[in-house]
Design an enzyme around this catalytic site. Structure first.
Site, PDB file in Angstrom:
ATOM      1  N   ASP A 104      -7.306   4.373  -4.510  1.00  0.00           N
ATOM      2  CA  ASP A 104      -7.814   4.258  -3.005  1.00  0.00           C
ATOM      3  C   ASP A 104      -8.405   5.623  -2.954  1.00  0.00           C
ATOM      4  O   ASP A 104      -8.530   6.389  -3.952  1.00  0.00           O
ATOM      5  CB  ASP A 104      -6.660   3.770  -2.068  1.00  0.00           C
ATOM      6  CG  ASP A 104      -7.178   3.495  -0.768  1.00  0.00           C
ATOM      7  OD1 ASP A 104      -7.661   2.152  -0.810  1.00  0.00           O
ATOM      8  OD2 ASP A 104      -7.339   4.394   0.096  1.00  0.00           O
ATOM      9  N   LYS A 118       0.922  -1.215   0.223  1.00  0.00           N
ATOM     10  CA  LYS A 118      -0.043   0.102  -0.149  1.00  0.00           C
ATOM     11  C   LYS A 118       0.767   1.213   0.085  1.00  0.00           C
ATOM     12  O   LYS A 118       1.897   1.307   0.487  1.00  0.00           O
ATOM     13  CB  LYS A 118      -0.809   0.030   1.122  1.00  0.00           C
ATOM     14  CG  LYS A 118      -1.970   1.020   1.179  1.00  0.00           C
ATOM     15  CD  LYS A 118      -3.289   0.410   0.429  1.00  0.00           C
ATOM     16  CE  LYS A 118      -4.482   1.141   0.164  1.00  0.00           C
ATOM     17  NZ  LYS A 118      -5.561   0.449  -0.204  1.00  0.00           N
ATOM     18  N   ASN A 140     -16.028   6.283  -5.097  1.00  0.00           N
ATOM     19  CA  ASN A 140     -16.010   5.102  -6.122  1.00  0.00           C
ATOM     20  C   ASN A 140     -16.819   3.830  -5.351  1.00  0.00           C
ATOM     21  O   ASN A 140     -17.512   3.335  -6.093  1.00  0.00           O
ATOM     22  CB  ASN A 140     -14.553   4.500  -6.407  1.00  0.00           C
ATOM     23  CG  ASN A 140     -14.345   3.312  -7.122  1.00  0.00           C
ATOM     24  OD1 ASN A 140     -14.122   2.418  -6.629  1.00  0.00           O
ATOM     25  ND2 ASN A 140     -14.629   3.443  -8.536  1.00  0.00           N
TER      26      ASN A 140
HETATM   27  P1  NDP Z   1     -12.925   7.649  -2.860  1.00  0.00           P
HETATM   28  O1  NDP Z   1     -12.005   8.900  -2.698  1.00  0.00           O
HETATM   29  O2  NDP Z   1     -13.478   7.743  -4.166  1.00  0.00           O
HETATM   30  O3  NDP Z   1     -14.177   8.201  -1.812  1.00  0.00           O
HETATM   31  C1  NDP Z   1     -14.089   7.825  -0.422  1.00  0.00           C
HETATM   32  C2  NDP Z   1     -15.514   8.336   0.225  1.00  0.00           C
HETATM   33  O4  NDP Z   1     -15.349   8.275   1.497  1.00  0.00           O
HETATM   34  C3  NDP Z   1     -15.862   9.921  -0.023  1.00  0.00           C
HETATM   35  O5  NDP Z   1     -17.107  10.074  -0.004  1.00  0.00           O
HETATM   36  C4  NDP Z   1     -15.087  10.410   1.175  1.00  0.00           C
HETATM   37  O6  NDP Z   1     -15.588  11.968   1.611  1.00  0.00           O
HETATM   38  C5  NDP Z   1     -15.273   9.747   2.330  1.00  0.00           C
HETATM   39  N1  NDP Z   1     -14.472   9.776   3.280  1.00  0.00           N
HETATM   40  C6  NDP Z   1     -13.204   9.705   3.037  1.00  0.00           C
HETATM   41  N2  NDP Z   1     -12.276   9.991   4.206  1.00  0.00           N
HETATM   42  C7  NDP Z   1     -13.037  10.365   5.106  1.00  0.00           C
HETATM   43  C8  NDP Z   1     -13.080  10.603   6.570  1.00  0.00           C
HETATM   44  N3  NDP Z   1     -11.879  10.626   7.147  1.00  0.00           N
HETATM   45  N4  NDP Z   1     -14.382  10.688   7.113  1.00  0.00           N
HETATM   46  C9  NDP Z   1     -15.681  10.867   6.563  1.00  0.00           C
HETATM   47  N5  NDP Z   1     -15.534  10.503   5.038  1.00  0.00           N
HETATM   48  C10 NDP Z   1     -14.542  10.199   4.598  1.00  0.00           C
HETATM   49  O7  NDP Z   1     -12.542   6.474  -2.164  1.00  0.00           O
HETATM   50  P2  NDP Z   1     -12.957   4.952  -2.331  1.00  0.00           P
HETATM   51  O8  NDP Z   1     -14.175   4.882  -2.593  1.00  0.00           O
HETATM   52  O9  NDP Z   1     -12.069   4.241  -3.515  1.00  0.00           O
HETATM   53  O10 NDP Z   1     -12.657   4.062  -1.129  1.00  0.00           O
HETATM   54  C11 NDP Z   1     -13.533   4.182   0.004  1.00  0.00           C
HETATM   55  C12 NDP Z   1     -12.985   2.924   0.935  1.00  0.00           C
HETATM   56  O11 NDP Z   1     -12.852   1.742   0.312  1.00  0.00           O
HETATM   57  C13 NDP Z   1     -11.657   3.217   1.568  1.00  0.00           C
HETATM   58  O12 NDP Z   1     -11.553   2.603   2.875  1.00  0.00           O
HETATM   59  C14 NDP Z   1     -10.614   2.360   0.593  1.00  0.00           C
HETATM   60  O13 NDP Z   1      -9.378   1.934   1.204  1.00  0.00           O
HETATM   61  C15 NDP Z   1     -11.646   1.221   0.344  1.00  0.00           C
HETATM   62  N6  NDP Z   1     -11.342   0.334  -0.775  1.00  0.00           N
HETATM   63  C16 NDP Z   1     -11.126   0.983  -2.214  1.00  0.00           C
HETATM   64  C17 NDP Z   1     -11.009   0.293  -3.060  1.00  0.00           C
HETATM   65  C18 NDP Z   1     -11.208   0.665  -4.505  1.00  0.00           C
HETATM   66  O14 NDP Z   1     -11.081   0.037  -5.473  1.00  0.00           O
HETATM   67  N7  NDP Z   1     -11.337   1.962  -4.837  1.00  0.00           N
HETATM   68  C19 NDP Z   1     -10.901  -1.287  -3.065  1.00  0.00           C
HETATM   69  C20 NDP Z   1     -11.106  -1.698  -1.430  1.00  0.00           C
HETATM   70  C21 NDP Z   1     -11.141  -0.854  -0.504  1.00  0.00           C
HETATM   71  P3  NDP Z   1     -15.090  13.240   0.885  1.00  0.00           P
HETATM   72  O15 NDP Z   1     -15.122  13.376  -0.547  1.00  0.00           O
HETATM   73  O16 NDP Z   1     -15.886  14.490   1.564  1.00  0.00           O
HETATM   74  O17 NDP Z   1     -13.879  13.144   1.419  1.00  0.00           O
HETATM   75  O1  2IT Z   2      -7.803  -1.605  -0.596  1.00  0.00           O
HETATM   76  C1  2IT Z   2      -7.899  -2.209  -1.901  1.00  0.00           C
HETATM   77  O2  2IT Z   2      -7.880  -3.319  -2.258  1.00  0.00           O
HETATM   78  C2  2IT Z   2      -7.712  -0.993  -3.025  1.00  0.00           C
HETATM   79  N1  2IT Z   2      -7.510   0.169  -2.827  1.00  0.00           N
HETATM   80  C3  2IT Z   2      -7.483  -1.535  -4.460  1.00  0.00           C
HETATM   81  C4  2IT Z   2      -6.122  -2.134  -4.577  1.00  0.00           C
HETATM   82  C5  2IT Z   2      -6.010  -2.473  -6.130  1.00  0.00           C
HETATM   83  O3  2IT Z   2      -4.633  -2.858  -6.204  1.00  0.00           O
HETATM   84  O4  2IT Z   2      -6.757  -2.616  -6.776  1.00  0.00           O
END
Ligand code: NDP
Ligand code: 2IT
Length: 444
Positions: A166, A126, A240
């Site tokens: 992420d 990561k 996302n």
């Molecule tokens: P994005 O940046 O697309 O979206 C994050 C969302 O969470 C936004 O709505 C954001 O609000 C909110 N957020 C982020 N930080 C905070 C905080 N400290 N307090 C409150 N709200 C918060 O990220 P993803 O959707 O990609 O990721 C979301 C979660 O999923 C994370 O934990 C990530 O590690 C996990 N994840 C992501 C994957 C991926 O493929 N993208 C895969 C597996 C896990 P705002 O816009 O206002 O900051």
């Molecule tokens: O937390 C996760 O699994 C991700 N942000 C996706 C990692 C990846 O390599 O697609």
């Protein structure tokens, strides 16, 4: 002291300023107690647990860039290459002001077991930076990404370490990062996943984490004799993962009634309008307050509150520790049947315990959100064979992977008489493959 307790004590002592990392280690180690007890002598002799909680490599670097006013800015970049026993390091890059070494280590540690659960040959890593893309111009984001990659490119490659998105790292950032890697290293290879479709990206990667979350939730419901159809769902986040979880939940006949961002949350009893959220977040990069313009009957509330809504299923899809004991109590009091983690470690240890004690089906993030990284691995496969698969091909594989993950963790929990404890099942199933590979490869 038992071997597990010794290793947890060691991690606590050595990482005093990394609470999230300690939390992630405690959760995994607690689940592994039964496996470790059955193999204690061999594991101890090989220092297997000490090795598994220590990243293979941790890289930290300066990221200087110039803002639109001509002012130089400096951020810190991180890449933690945690474990390469079963494949090249794989895991996202988080861009958020809260990023520090402890957060990247917790995410890297979780990634090791998650990637193992996918059944695909990917190790865990990561990275990220304390850079905040919010409110920055495209040029500033590009300047940051180019500087970040100028250093990171020394340590990554299609067969060594493959970063992805992420929090804060989406298609725009991946594009700038890829362009700079190609320019400096002079190779066109699948060094990042989540790429745009015109330059090696995979169809269905954008949707994969959210869709995968619903595929595994659906399988869990089916295996417990229930149906997602007609269920009410709360989703946190509007990024996302949250967007595509909401979209797939609706496709499967459930109704998502909440969405949130870091400033507030919305309640829409008619069901969240996903197209509106996509436009607000993916196109305009705006706040959720705008949602009222699309759906006048919805409610907007400042602050936190998604978990106070009465629902059948809760899907935390924002960030770590966003669902605490008080939230868990509200969910249980409101009759919530299931909590499935779209985010990484969104539920605190106390809340997880409370949910398990109250017989709420709980799918931990390392299983429930593994669809994103699994599809990243499918992107790597397509890049290697220089071909692109159809959306249906990728989505079909993703669905099968998520179904397999559910059965693997369910079987693992049953093998150790922990039926219904999917946290233990996921940790055990994820650990077994990594431990076997590490043992086979000797002390390294
Ligand atoms: P994005 O940046 O697309 O979206 C994050 C969302 O969470 C936004 O709505 C954001 O609000 C909110 N957020 C982020 N930080 C905070 C905080 N400290 N307090 C409150 N709200 C918060 O990220 P993803 O959707 O990609 O990721 C979301 C979660 O999923 C994370 O934990 C990530 O590690 C996990 N994840 C992501 C994957 C991926 O493929 N993208 C895969 C597996 C896990 P705002 O816009 O206002 O900051
Ligand atoms: O937390 C996760 O699994 C991700 N942000 C996706 C990692 C990846 O390599 O697609």
């Amino acid at each position: 002291m038992s071997y597990v307790d010794e290793v947890v004590a060691l991690v606590v002592e050595k990482n005093p300023s990394q609470p999230e990392f300690i939390q992630a280690v405690k959760e995994v180690m607690e689940s592994l107690r039964v496996v470790v007890e059955a193999n204690e002598e061999a594991f101890r002799k090989d220092a297997l647990l000490e090795r598994i909680v220590n990243p293979e490599r941790q890289i930290m670097f300066r990221v200087p860039w110039v803002d639109d006013k001509g002012q130089a800015q400096v951020n810190t970049g991180f890449r933690v290459q945690f474990n390469s026993a079963i494949g090249p390091y794989k895991g996202g890059l988080r861009l958020h002001p809260s990023v520090n070494l402890g957060i990247i280590k917790f995410l890297g540690f979780e990634q090791v077991f998650k990637n193992s659960l996918t059944g695909l040959p990917i190790g865990g890593g990561k990275g990220g930076s304390d850079f905040d893309p919010k409110g920055k111009s495209d040029r500033e984001v590009m300047a940051f990404c180019q500087s970040f990659m100028t250093e990171l490119c020394k340590y990554i490659g299609a067969d060594t370490d493959v970063p992805a998105g992420d929090i804060g790292t989406g298609a725009r950032e991946i594009g700038y990062l890829f362009g700079q890697y190609k320019r400096i290293r002079g190779v066109y290879e699948g060094v990042l996943t989540g790429k745009g479709l015109t330059y090696g990206g995979s169809l269905a990667r954008t949707e994969a984490t959210g869709y995968g979350l619903l595929y595994i939730t659906d399988e869990m419901f089916k295996c417990n004799g229930k149906d997602l159809k007609g269920k009410t769902v709360s989703v946190s986040g509007s990024g996302n993962v949250a967007i595509y979880a909401t979209e797939k939940a609706h496709e499967l006949g459930a109704k998502v009634v909440t969405s949130s961002d870091s400033t507030g949350w919305i309640y829409d009893p008619e069901g969240i309008d996903v197209e509106a959220i996509k436009e607000i977040k993916e196109v305009k990069r705006a706040r959720l307050t705008e949602y009222k313009n699309y759906r006048p009957n919805s409610e907007y509330h400042e602050g936190k509150g998604v978990w106070s809504v009465k629902v059948d299923i809760a899907l935390p899809c924002a960030t770590q520790n966003e669902l605490d004991l008080e939230d868990a109590k509200m969910l249980v009091a409101n009759g919530c049947m299931a909590v499935c983690e779209g985010a990484n470690m969104p539920t605190t240890l106390e809340a997880t315990e409370y949910l398990l004690q109250n017989k709420v089906w709980f799918l931990p993030g390392k299983a429930a959100n593994a669809g994103g990284v699994a599809t990243s691995a499918l992107e790597m496969s397509q890049n290697s064979e220089r071909l692109s698969w159809t959306f249906e091909e990728v989505d079909g594989r993703l669905k099968n992977i998520m179904i397999d993950i559910f059965h693997n963790l369910d079987d693992a929990s049953k093998r150790y008489n922990l039926e219904g404890n999917y946290v233990a099942g996921a940790n055990i199933a994820g650990f077994e493959k990594v431990a076997t590979a590490m043992t086979a490869q000797g002390i390294c």
